[in-house]
Scaffold this motif. Structure first.
Motif, PDB file in Angstrom:
ATOM      1  N   ASN A  86      24.131  -2.240  -5.281  1.00  0.00           N
ATOM      2  CA  ASN A  86      25.440  -2.858  -5.214  1.00  0.00           C
ATOM      3  C   ASN A  86      25.304  -3.988  -3.921  1.00  0.00           C
ATOM      4  N   GLY A  87      26.218  -4.853  -3.790  1.00  0.00           N
ATOM      5  CA  GLY A  87      25.843  -6.008  -3.057  1.00  0.00           C
ATOM      6  C   GLY A  87      25.955  -5.488  -1.601  1.00  0.00           C
ATOM      7  N   SER A  88      26.646  -4.335  -1.100  1.00  0.00           N
ATOM      8  CA  SER A  88      26.422  -3.978   0.374  1.00  0.00           C
ATOM      9  C   SER A  88      25.117  -3.424   0.643  1.00  0.00           C
ATOM     10  N   PHE A 119      31.626 -12.262   5.001  1.00  0.00           N
ATOM     11  CA  PHE A 119      31.595 -10.819   4.512  1.00  0.00           C
ATOM     12  C   PHE A 119      30.481 -10.550   3.753  1.00  0.00           C
ATOM     13  N   HIS A 120      29.642  -9.334   4.250  1.00  0.00           N
ATOM     14  CA  HIS A 120      28.471  -8.920   3.583  1.00  0.00           C
ATOM     15  C   HIS A 120      28.525  -7.354   3.166  1.00  0.00           C
ATOM     16  N   GLY A 121      29.666  -6.909   3.057  1.00  0.00           N
ATOM     17  CA  GLY A 121      29.852  -5.518   2.465  1.00  0.00           C
ATOM     18  C   GLY A 121      30.360  -4.549   3.254  1.00  0.00           C
ATOM     19  N   GLU A 179      25.986 -16.268   4.335  1.00  0.00           N
ATOM     20  CA  GLU A 179      26.319 -16.825   2.845  1.00  0.00           C
ATOM     21  C   GLU A 179      26.007 -18.219   2.677  1.00  0.00           C
ATOM     22  N   ASP A 213      22.615 -14.110   2.030  1.00  0.00           N
ATOM     23  CA  ASP A 213      23.432 -13.410   1.291  1.00  0.00           C
ATOM     24  C   ASP A 213      23.868 -13.915   0.160  1.00  0.00           C
ATOM     25  N   VAL A 215      24.975 -12.619  -2.853  1.00  0.00           N
ATOM     26  CA  VAL A 215      25.518 -11.737  -3.759  1.00  0.00           C
ATOM     27  C   VAL A 215      26.498 -12.365  -4.557  1.00  0.00           C
ATOM     28  N   MET A 216      27.576 -13.455  -3.794  1.00  0.00           N
ATOM     29  CA  MET A 216      28.443 -14.102  -4.689  1.00  0.00           C
ATOM     30  C   MET A 216      27.932 -15.594  -5.229  1.00  0.00           C
ATOM     31  N   LYS A 242      26.648  -8.392  -7.912  1.00  0.00           N
ATOM     32  CA  LYS A 242      27.350  -9.080  -8.690  1.00  0.00           C
ATOM     33  C   LYS A 242      27.044  -9.821  -9.857  1.00  0.00           C
TER      34      LYS A 242
HETATM   35  C1  PLP Z   1      30.848  -8.713  -2.949  1.00  0.00           C
HETATM   36  C2  PLP Z   1      30.102  -9.153  -1.899  1.00  0.00           C
HETATM   37  C3  PLP Z   1      29.228  -8.234  -0.933  1.00  0.00           C
HETATM   38  C4  PLP Z   1      29.419  -6.504  -1.268  1.00  0.00           C
HETATM   39  O1  PLP Z   1      28.834  -6.448  -2.683  1.00  0.00           O
HETATM   40  P1  PLP Z   1      29.672  -5.170  -3.246  1.00  0.00           P
HETATM   41  O2  PLP Z   1      28.926  -5.083  -4.471  1.00  0.00           O
HETATM   42  O3  PLP Z   1      31.242  -5.034  -3.442  1.00  0.00           O
HETATM   43  O4  PLP Z   1      29.181  -3.870  -2.540  1.00  0.00           O
HETATM   44  C5  PLP Z   1      28.260  -8.721  -0.086  1.00  0.00           C
HETATM   45  N1  PLP Z   1      28.235 -10.002   0.118  1.00  0.00           N
HETATM   46  C6  PLP Z   1      28.728 -10.833  -0.419  1.00  0.00           C
HETATM   47  C7  PLP Z   1      28.638 -12.497  -0.125  1.00  0.00           C
HETATM   48  C8  PLP Z   1      29.922 -10.563  -1.449  1.00  0.00           C
HETATM   49  O5  PLP Z   1      30.490 -11.631  -2.128  1.00  0.00           O
END
Ligand code: PLP
Length: 399
Positions: A86-88, A119-121, A179, A213, A215-216, A242
């Motif tokens: 997962n992202g975290s 935001f990183h998790g 990010e 990061d 993730v998004m 994600k």
């Molecule tokens: C959603 C998100 C996370 C965390 O991901 P999860 O799968 O919800 O744990 C980390 N960093 C960013 C930039 C995010 O948007």
């Protein structure tokens, strides 16, 4: 609380017969549409062959193929792939990589650098570097040490560099997590690519590992495969999740350079990166990701991305004239507008807007005074128009 019973393309269906356009792609995951037939077929075939196996001492074809395909589209300095789910955990692994890299080399670097409002998790390392303190209050005493800098604007870059220059002399900063271009949870706050570039350049010169990061932002949302593709200085480590697995099942990867990998590769067991989750590199998730990557690179999806970008631009021109709109911003298919009023992040306006949109058959999640759209690439023009019209009505009737 609504029960969602079905999803197809850009539409969510609830238990009472309601239909909603998924204007945020279920938290930026289902970019190729829900229950995408192509992806489902591939995953179903994989399901009949190998469902799950321990990813320790074993490997499997879907994970190897996914690693190879990712390396092809990641910035050219990325050579190795570390799986998690997962992202975290993707960012947690990135943070651990940076800290242990310096530990393994005998460097005394224990501080992390991060942007304000990032935001990183939700795990401890990820929380430590996140700047949205509403989420973190009870845990702050247990965090790793973090220094924060503001996101760059045309006006503040000089000050940021000055401050960093004096801090970097201490040689205490192990890594910088950021990010790139868009801070998602901070209401799609966007910053200047040139400003970010000079910050990254300075940090890189001082052996601070750069942890992007994505993730998004990853997999096409900024109009390129990765936000880092818009920036000259490339990260040492990239966190992805994600839409990596196309909204089907959880999966995450953290990629890194050969140089980082080499700092862990040793006969001494204590030099290794001990981070393994039970479902790490699940074969079904890997196949979902492989199918997603195929679609991302298809002519059709690339066309869709350009179509959505253009459509948002036209809407932006129009809606920015509205007296209740303070500012608009767009990066790729990510569009956001700020209302001309002050409100709490989770204030009542946010709830009234959310309920209004749902009644109109549109699923959006406004944050504070920001309304943003991050729809699946396959959303139709008619569905986009429905979202835009609904936002226009909300400005007149709710705000
Ligand atoms: C959603 C998100 C996370 C965390 O991901 P999860 O799968 O919800 O744990 C980390 N960093 C960013 C930039 C995010 O948007």
């Amino acid at each position: 609380m609504r029960g969602i019973i079905k999803a197809k393309g850009a539409i969510l269906y609830d238990e009472h017969g309601g239909e909603y356009i998924d204007g945020i792609a279920s938290w930026y995951t289902s970019m190729y549409g829900h229950c995408n037939a192509y992806i489902l077929e591939k995953v179903q075939r994989q399901m009949e062959v190998l469902d799950q196996v321990v990813f320790s001492g074993f490997t499997h074809e879907p994970a190897i193929r996914l690693s190879e395909e990712l390396i092809k589209i990641l910035p050219p300095n990325q050579h190795k792939i570390f799986f998690s789910d997962n992202g975290s955990t993707a960012t947690e692994v990135g943070i651990k990589m940076a800290l242990q890299y310096h530990f393994n080399k005998g460097n005394q670097r224990k501080v992390l650098l991060a942007f304000e409002g990032g935001f990183h998790g939700d795990t401890f390392g990820a929380m430590s570097v996140s700047g949205l303190s509403v989420y973190n209050g009870p845990f702050e005493d247990y965090f790793i040490e973090v220094e924060r800098i503001p996101t760059p604007t045309k006006d503040n870059v000089g000050d940021i560099l000055k401050r960093l220059n004096s801090e970097l002399e201490l040689e205490s900063i192990a890594g910088f997590i950021y990010e790139p271009l868009v801070q998602g949870a901070a209401s799609m706050k966007m910053h200047d690519a040139d400003g970010l570039n000079v910050i990254l350049e300075l940090l890189k010169k001082h052996q601070v590992l750069l942890i992007a990061d994505e993730v998004m932002t990853g997999f096409g949302k900024t109009g390129k495969n990765f936000a880092s593709d818009h920036i000259d200085v490339k990260p040492d480590i990239i966190c992805m999740s994600k839409s990596l697995s196309a909204g089907l099942v959880p999966l995450a990867v953290t990629s890194c350079t050969q140089q980082i990998f080499d700092a862990f590769y040793s006969d001494e067991i204590s030099k290794g990166l001990f981070h393994g989750h039970t479902y790490t590199a699940n074969p079904l998730a890997c196949v979902a990701a492989l199918s997603g990557l195929e679609l991302l690179q298809s002519e059709q999806i690339q066309k869709d991305i350009q179509r959505v970008i253009q459509s948002h631009k036209e809407f932006g021109l129009k809606i920015s004239q509205h007296p209740k709109v303070a500012t608009i911003r767009q990066c790729g298919i990510i569009f956001a507008l700020d209302l001309n009023i002050k409100t709490e992040r989770y204030g009542t306006l946010r709830n009234r807007l959310f309920n209004f949109f749902m009644e109109e058959g549109v699923f959006l999640r406004p944050l504070g005074n920001t309304i943003y759209i991050l729809a699946p690439y396959i959303i139709t023009n008619a569905q986009l128009s429905t979202i835009y019209e609904s936002i226009e009505r909300a400005l007149d009737e709710v705000v």
